[in-house]
Design a protein around this motif. Structure first.
Motif, mmCIF file in Angstrom:
data_model
loop_
_atom_site.group_PDB
_atom_site.id
_atom_site.type_symbol
_atom_site.label_atom_id
_atom_site.label_comp_id
_atom_site.label_asym_id
_atom_site.label_seq_id
_atom_site.Cartn_x
_atom_site.Cartn_y
_atom_site.Cartn_z
ATOM 1 N N GLY A 17 -10.963 13.571 -12.515
ATOM 2 C CA GLY A 17 -9.556 13.855 -12.710
ATOM 3 C C GLY A 17 -8.605 12.787 -12.220
ATOM 4 N N ASN A 18 -9.124 11.741 -11.586
ATOM 5 C CA ASN A 18 -8.280 10.687 -11.031
ATOM 6 C C ASN A 18 -8.154 9.510 -11.996
ATOM 7 N N ILE A 19 -7.171 8.654 -11.721
ATOM 8 C CA ILE A 19 -7.010 7.388 -12.428
ATOM 9 C C ILE A 19 -7.257 6.279 -11.420
ATOM 10 N N TYR A 20 -8.201 5.390 -11.737
ATOM 11 C CA TYR A 20 -8.570 4.314 -10.823
ATOM 12 C C TYR A 20 -7.985 3.001 -11.325
ATOM 13 N N SER A 21 -7.265 2.313 -10.466
ATOM 14 C CA SER A 21 -6.670 1.026 -10.806
ATOM 15 C C SER A 21 -7.427 -0.089 -10.110
ATOM 16 N N THR A 22 -7.611 -1.191 -10.843
ATOM 17 C CA THR A 22 -8.265 -2.362 -10.240
ATOM 18 C C THR A 22 -7.272 -3.492 -9.988
ATOM 19 N N GLY A 23 -5.997 -3.195 -10.145
ATOM 20 C CA GLY A 23 -4.987 -4.225 -9.933
ATOM 21 C C GLY A 23 -3.604 -3.607 -9.870
ATOM 22 N N PRO A 24 -2.570 -4.447 -9.857
ATOM 23 C CA PRO A 24 -1.194 -3.935 -9.806
ATOM 24 C C PRO A 24 -0.897 -3.021 -10.995
ATOM 25 N N VAL A 25 -0.085 -2.005 -10.763
ATOM 26 C CA VAL A 25 0.241 -1.038 -11.802
ATOM 27 C C VAL A 25 1.755 -1.052 -12.010
ATOM 28 N N PRO A 26 2.257 -1.805 -13.000
ATOM 29 C CA PRO A 26 3.702 -1.884 -13.186
ATOM 30 C C PRO A 26 4.324 -0.554 -13.572
ATOM 31 N N GLU A 27 3.519 0.348 -14.122
ATOM 32 C CA GLU A 27 4.038 1.656 -14.506
ATOM 33 C C GLU A 27 4.300 2.559 -13.302
ATOM 34 N N ALA A 28 3.828 2.172 -12.133
ATOM 35 C CA ALA A 28 3.979 3.021 -10.943
ATOM 36 C C ALA A 28 5.330 2.809 -10.274
ATOM 37 N N TYR A 29 5.931 3.900 -9.832
ATOM 38 C CA TYR A 29 7.160 3.859 -9.038
ATOM 39 C C TYR A 29 6.785 3.968 -7.568
ATOM 40 N N THR A 30 7.298 3.055 -6.740
ATOM 41 C CA THR A 30 7.032 3.078 -5.310
ATOM 42 C C THR A 30 8.067 3.959 -4.607
ATOM 43 N N VAL A 31 7.603 5.001 -3.950
ATOM 44 C CA VAL A 31 8.490 5.941 -3.264
ATOM 45 C C VAL A 31 9.213 5.228 -2.125
ATOM 46 N N GLN A 32 10.518 5.428 -2.054
ATOM 47 C CA GLN A 32 11.323 4.671 -1.100
ATOM 48 C C GLN A 32 11.808 5.500 0.086
ATOM 49 N N HIS A 33 11.483 6.773 0.092
ATOM 50 C CA HIS A 33 11.761 7.586 1.285
ATOM 51 C C HIS A 33 10.875 8.824 1.230
ATOM 52 N N ALA A 34 10.476 9.300 2.371
ATOM 53 C CA ALA A 34 9.631 10.493 2.427
ATOM 54 C C ALA A 34 10.405 11.703 1.928
#
Length: 196
Positions: A71-88
């Motif tokens: 059920g997971n997605i495994y990345s082997t490098g940078p993922v430009p489609e990902a948003y980096t969370v900027q606050h908890a």
């Protein structure tokens, strides 16, 4: 799965790029927007109606993905489609849409388009499905014309905790009834995720 490296960040007014440890502001974006832009979103089911090829959308991009048997997605490098969370905080709702752009081959079945947030903890390349998800309506049938927009919103979901530096993806999939033929649909997709 490997992707070219570009900066990310999908919410207007928030700092783009990778968050440095200890550099998170006390607050940030509330509504994080994802969109496929001009990139085609191609969704498939297998011959038994189960999810085939998913599509991962980002900030004006979309790429084909692979969901592992766990059920997971495994990345082997940078993922430009990902948003980096900027606050908890916590994901509290999600809305999504999908617009059909080409004639498709959903034959003899009703297929459902589904949007779901995947999360990878800071430093991890494993994106795991979260409870932030929504089914879009109407169901795909052979009667829907090109230009039809499917929509869905979950205004209240069990909060999905996110930490500063976590990365988020929105993954679109399609599924049909068991025993039906394989199907494919192409379109554009977007989603809004609220973090509070």
């Amino acid at each position: 799965m490997s992707f070219p490296n570009v900066n990310n960040g999908c919410c207007g007014g928030c700092r783009r790029g990778v968050i440095r440890p200890g550099a998170c502001p006390p607050s940030g974006c509330k509504n994080v927007q994802f969109s496929s832009g001009v990139s085609p979103v191609v969704l498939t089911t297998l011959a038994n109606g189960v999810v085939g090829e998913p599509s991962i959308i980002g900030c004006g991009t979309a790429v084909a993905g692979v969901i592992s048997t766990d059920g997971n997605i495994y990345s082997t490098g940078p993922v430009p489609e990902a948003y980096t969370v900027q606050h908890a905080g916590a994901i509290t709702n999600i809305s999504a849409s999908f617009t059909i752009t080409t004639v498709y081959n959903v034959i003899g079945q009703d297929a459902i388009v589904h949007a779901q947030v995947y999360r990878a903890p800071a430093g991890s390349d494993i994106f795991m499905p979260t409870g932030a998800s929504v089914d879009l309506a109407p169901a795909l049938t052979s009667l829907l014309p090109v230009g039809t927009t499917l929509t869905g919103a979950m205004a209240v979901i069990p909060p999905v905790t996110v930490d500063c530096g976590d990365r988020l993806l929105v993954v679109f999939t399609m599924s049909g009834s068991i025993g039906d033929v394989a199907s494919t649909v192409t379109g554009t997709a977007s989603a809004t995720v609220t973090i509070q």
